[in-house]
Design a protein around this motif. Structure first.
Motif, PDB file in Angstrom:
ATOM      1  N   SER A 298      79.572  52.093  10.858  1.00  0.00           N
ATOM      2  CA  SER A 298      79.269  50.889  10.090  1.00  0.00           C
ATOM      3  C   SER A 298      80.526  50.209   9.556  1.00  0.00           C
ATOM      4  N   LEU A 299      81.654  50.877   9.644  1.00  0.00           N
ATOM      5  CA  LEU A 299      82.911  50.323   9.154  1.00  0.00           C
ATOM      6  C   LEU A 299      83.755  49.851  10.331  1.00  0.00           C
ATOM      7  N   GLU A 300      84.399  48.718  10.169  1.00  0.00           N
ATOM      8  CA  GLU A 300      85.188  48.164  11.257  1.00  0.00           C
ATOM      9  C   GLU A 300      86.330  49.088  11.659  1.00  0.00           C
ATOM     10  N   GLN A 301      86.939  49.758  10.695  1.00  0.00           N
ATOM     11  CA  GLN A 301      88.029  50.684  10.987  1.00  0.00           C
ATOM     12  C   GLN A 301      87.557  52.138  11.067  1.00  0.00           C
ATOM     13  N   GLY A 302      86.261  52.365  10.946  1.00  0.00           N
ATOM     14  CA  GLY A 302      85.743  53.720  10.996  1.00  0.00           C
ATOM     15  C   GLY A 302      85.972  54.468   9.694  1.00  0.00           C
ATOM     16  N   ALA A 303      85.389  55.652   9.604  1.00  0.00           N
ATOM     17  CA  ALA A 303      85.508  56.488   8.402  1.00  0.00           C
ATOM     18  C   ALA A 303      86.307  57.751   8.655  1.00  0.00           C
ATOM     19  N   GLY A 304      87.008  57.812   9.787  1.00  0.00           N
ATOM     20  CA  GLY A 304      87.852  58.966  10.063  1.00  0.00           C
ATOM     21  C   GLY A 304      87.213  60.055  10.882  1.00  0.00           C
ATOM     22  N   VAL A 305      85.988  59.856  11.369  1.00  0.00           N
ATOM     23  CA  VAL A 305      85.364  60.868  12.223  1.00  0.00           C
ATOM     24  C   VAL A 305      85.991  60.767  13.616  1.00  0.00           C
ATOM     25  N   PRO A 306      86.627  61.806  14.115  1.00  0.00           N
ATOM     26  CA  PRO A 306      87.278  61.720  15.434  1.00  0.00           C
ATOM     27  C   PRO A 306      86.261  61.568  16.559  1.00  0.00           C
ATOM     28  N   ASP A 307      86.675  60.877  17.618  1.00  0.00           N
ATOM     29  CA  ASP A 307      85.788  60.687  18.765  1.00  0.00           C
ATOM     30  C   ASP A 307      85.394  62.007  19.411  1.00  0.00           C
ATOM     31  N   SER A 308      86.266  63.005  19.284  1.00  0.00           N
ATOM     32  CA  SER A 308      85.965  64.293  19.893  1.00  0.00           C
ATOM     33  C   SER A 308      84.801  65.009  19.226  1.00  0.00           C
ATOM     34  N   LEU A 309      84.395  64.570  18.018  1.00  0.00           N
ATOM     35  CA  LEU A 309      83.304  65.222  17.299  1.00  0.00           C
ATOM     36  C   LEU A 309      82.025  64.407  17.262  1.00  0.00           C
ATOM     37  N   THR A 310      82.095  63.115  17.585  1.00  0.00           N
ATOM     38  CA  THR A 310      80.891  62.290  17.478  1.00  0.00           C
ATOM     39  C   THR A 310      79.785  62.762  18.417  1.00  0.00           C
ATOM     40  N   GLY A 311      80.153  63.125  19.632  1.00  0.00           N
ATOM     41  CA  GLY A 311      79.139  63.606  20.572  1.00  0.00           C
ATOM     42  C   GLY A 311      78.528  64.916  20.126  1.00  0.00           C
TER      43      GLY A 311
END
Length: 333
Positions: A298-311
């Protein structure tokens, strides 16, 4: 008196080389097991085919519903994404390099200095296979969600015709329906515009396709926040009911002493209560997993969650539901 002498061991029968010839033996000297009989092979093949038939019919049953289809597609989508980053991690990459070096040393024929074979440079870098699979399934889910407003209409209609007894939960559910309709509408418009079906200039007046996706996710975040409130309200109501059911306090006339009567629940009531608690916990786990991801997206710059963990986190959100959906197909197999 001396003990009688022990009888001598009977003479060993000489081994006939003609009898022992042709009998394979293992290094320990024992005979190898006989080959399986045709009857055993037929039984094993029939058992394998029966197991495969049951599994395929259960999978077909799971995929025959929209919810089951979404659960399976989401699991493939998120697990392939997580698996890609797992295989690309430093530890696994070092292990793969070590294995390639060992295989190269075993396979080389010339006595030259060992070197790791280099990969040919690609003129046009392509997306890794697992990420390509994840993107394909994700786009498939976007396409299927173009019809997502229909079940949302049904959900809202059912809520209005048979609203929850608690007024707080009733208002929360109606707000959730509204948030989901907003989320799905914004996503559908942005997706159709990205495919050239809707003119992009209309979306550009309000920030472009990226902004529409962003506000779509924010509407989803609103649903997640409301779900936490609804679960908290359900927990409070359930605890109050349990206190009323388990203890009936009656005051004797003319006496201040109170007597407590404990109400025993029947087996059916205990089972229903257990299933209700399990359902509540499953929704809580699902919401806990989605909350940080929705904030991040929801944030344009993201909240710091790495792409490697989103999945991986996304897979955890639906793993319990997929497990229950799969077990439910056992009755129809």
């Amino acid at each position: 008196m001396a003990e009688p002498a022990q009888p001598a061991d009977p003479p060993q029968e000489p081994v006939d080389p003609l009898k022992s010839a042709g009998k394979p033996t293992d290094p320990a000297g024992s005979e190898s097991p006989p080959p399986p009989s045709p009857a055993n092979l037929r039984h094993a093949l029939g058992s394998a085919l029966s197991t495969t038939d049951i599994t395929v019919r259960r999978l077909d049953t799971l995929l025959s519903t929209a919810a089951g289809q979404e659960s399976v597609l989401a699991a493939i989508n998120y697990s392939s994404h997580a698996l890609h980053y797992l295989l690309a991690s430093a530890a696994v990459a070092a292990l793969r390099t070590r294995l390639r070096l060992i295989l190269f040393r075993l396979a080389r024929r010339k006595a030259t200095a060992p070197e790791v074979p280099s990969q040919p440079a690609s003129s046009s870098p392509s997306k890794p296979p697992l990420l390509a699979l994840s993107s394909l399934i994700s786009e498939t889910r976007y396409t299927l969600r173009l019809f997502g407003l229909l079940p949302l209409w049904t959900w809202g209609s059912a809520t209005l015709r048979s609203p929850p007894a608690d007024p707080v939960i009733r208002n929360i559910v109606l707000l959730q329906v509204l948030m989901n309709v907003l989320y799905q509408t914004l996503e559908n418009v942005a997706y159709l515009a990205s495919k050239g079906i809707l003119p992009k200039r209309i979306l550009d007046r309000w920030g472009g396709i990226g902004k529409w996706y962003l506000w779509s996710t924010r509407a989803w975040l609103g649903h997640v926040v409301l779900e936490f409130v609804r679960l908290a309200r359900e927990s409070a109501i359930t605890k109050r009911k349990e206190q009323e059911q388990k203890k009936q306090i009656s005051t004797e006339e003319g006496d201040d002493k109170e007597t407590t009567t404990v109400v025993e629940l029947t087996e059916e009531e205990r089972e229903a209560r257990r299933l209700e608690i399990r359902r509540w916990r499953k929704k809580l786990v699902n919401n806990i997993c989605w909350a940080p991801l929705c904030v991040h997206w929801s944030l344009e710059q993201g909240a710091g969650v790495p792409d490697s963990l989103t999945g991986f986190i996304s897979f955890l959100a639906g793993a319990w539901g997929l497990y229950d959906s799969w077990n439910a197909t056992a009755t129809s197999a």
